[in-house]
Design an enzyme around this catalytic site. Sequence first.
Site, PDB file in Angstrom:
ATOM      1  N   ASP A 215       0.856  -1.199   0.000  1.00 14.04           N
ATOM      2  CA  ASP A 215       0.000   0.000   0.000  1.00 14.04           C
ATOM      3  C   ASP A 215       0.886   1.241   0.000  1.00 14.04           C
ATOM      4  O   ASP A 215       2.089   1.142   0.176  1.00 14.04           O
ATOM      5  CB  ASP A 215      -0.880   0.011   1.268  1.00 14.04           C
ATOM      6  CG  ASP A 215      -0.020  -0.080   2.518  1.00 14.04           C
ATOM      7  OD1 ASP A 215       0.227  -1.201   2.986  1.00 14.04           O
ATOM      8  OD2 ASP A 215       0.455   0.962   3.012  1.00 14.04           O
ATOM      9  N   ASP A 217       0.689   3.702   2.238  1.00 15.92           N
ATOM     10  CA  ASP A 217       0.488   4.328   3.548  1.00 15.92           C
ATOM     11  C   ASP A 217      -0.506   5.493   3.360  1.00 15.92           C
ATOM     12  O   ASP A 217      -1.214   5.543   2.365  1.00 15.92           O
ATOM     13  CB  ASP A 217       1.820   4.758   4.184  1.00 15.92           C
ATOM     14  CG  ASP A 217       1.708   4.847   5.708  1.00 15.92           C
ATOM     15  OD1 ASP A 217       1.020   3.986   6.292  1.00 15.92           O
ATOM     16  OD2 ASP A 217       2.274   5.766   6.307  1.00 15.92           O
TER      17      ASP A 217
HETATM   18  N1  ADE Z   1       2.444  -3.089   6.778  1.00 16.54           N
HETATM   19  C1  ADE Z   1       1.864  -3.036   5.563  1.00 16.54           C
HETATM   20  N2  ADE Z   1       1.491  -1.772   5.248  1.00 16.54           N
HETATM   21  C2  ADE Z   1       1.864  -0.993   6.296  1.00 16.54           C
HETATM   22  C3  ADE Z   1       1.769   0.392   6.586  1.00 16.54           C
HETATM   23  N3  ADE Z   1       1.222   1.242   5.724  1.00 16.54           N
HETATM   24  N4  ADE Z   1       2.258   0.832   7.773  1.00 16.54           N
HETATM   25  C4  ADE Z   1       2.835  -0.039   8.641  1.00 16.54           C
HETATM   26  N5  ADE Z   1       2.945  -1.342   8.422  1.00 16.54           N
HETATM   27  C5  ADE Z   1       2.474  -1.825   7.262  1.00 16.54           C
END
Ligand code: ADE
Length: 278
Positions: A215, A217
């Site tokens: 992703d 974030d």
């Molecule tokens: N693991 C997978 N995506 C994450 C994110 N955006 N922040 C922290 N850990 C993650």
Amino acid sequence: KHTSSTHAYPVIGIIGGSGLYDISGLTDQKWVKVETPWGDPSDELLTGNLEGVSCVFLPRHGRGHVISPTEVNYKANIAAMKTLGVTDIISVSAVGSLKEELPPGTFVVVDQVIDRTRLRDKSFFGTGCVAHVSLADPFCNRIGQILYDNAKELGLSVVKGGTYLVMEGPQFSTRAESNLYRSWGASVIGMTNMPEAALAREAEICYATVAMVTDYDCWHEDHDAVSVEAVIKTLTANASNARALVEKIIPNLGKQRPSCAAGCDHALEHALITAPQK
Ligand code: ADE
């Protein structure tokens, strides 16, 4: 004391993160229970052989994903691997992206880490025996290069180098935190690689991470803030790639190898500061 400069028989450890709870293709498979002075590891460990190379797999969060990043007993996990003779660890970790050019689906062989965790037991050393190992380069570049080369050969979208920001969790970051980490130059964000990498170094085990971006974030304006649903969706789409990479690299790593140029396998040589006992 460091006694030998070669490991005639490397034993490859795989620590599987979210989405990787077992590995296929192993012969002589056996889940074994290992007890350590630091308590129980996340689960039993799966031992077996791949093309004649011994390997040991451990699901970091336990089968069924029942242990949160804060609750993982990192010391027991690394100690259990050491007990089973593991010389090289590949960590497979799901992460969020902090850079536009690392879209979901990208594999990043990280080479640096920023540790923002606060609630974890971070060292095997302390009262009675004090040691300070170097973490200047927290990941093993020898394995990192092989990971990168193997991922490329499989046609995966892979990048060599990057900084992994480890947050405590279990909540995801705020937008302000996400932007702060971007301003620090971090590439990806996850919740697990510290203290795991530091403990592997203390245990003189080579350790490298392949981080799978799931992703963007929450900093990215054109994407929804990260959700478990989005993470699982990308993980599922990439699980077969991660498995293929693990199955390809084990036989390659299992060949006889020289002493680690990065020094991971003799990290304690100049680290102990406690006076020898009389
Ligand atoms: N693991 C997978 N995506 C994450 C994110 N955006 N922040 C922290 N850990 C993650």
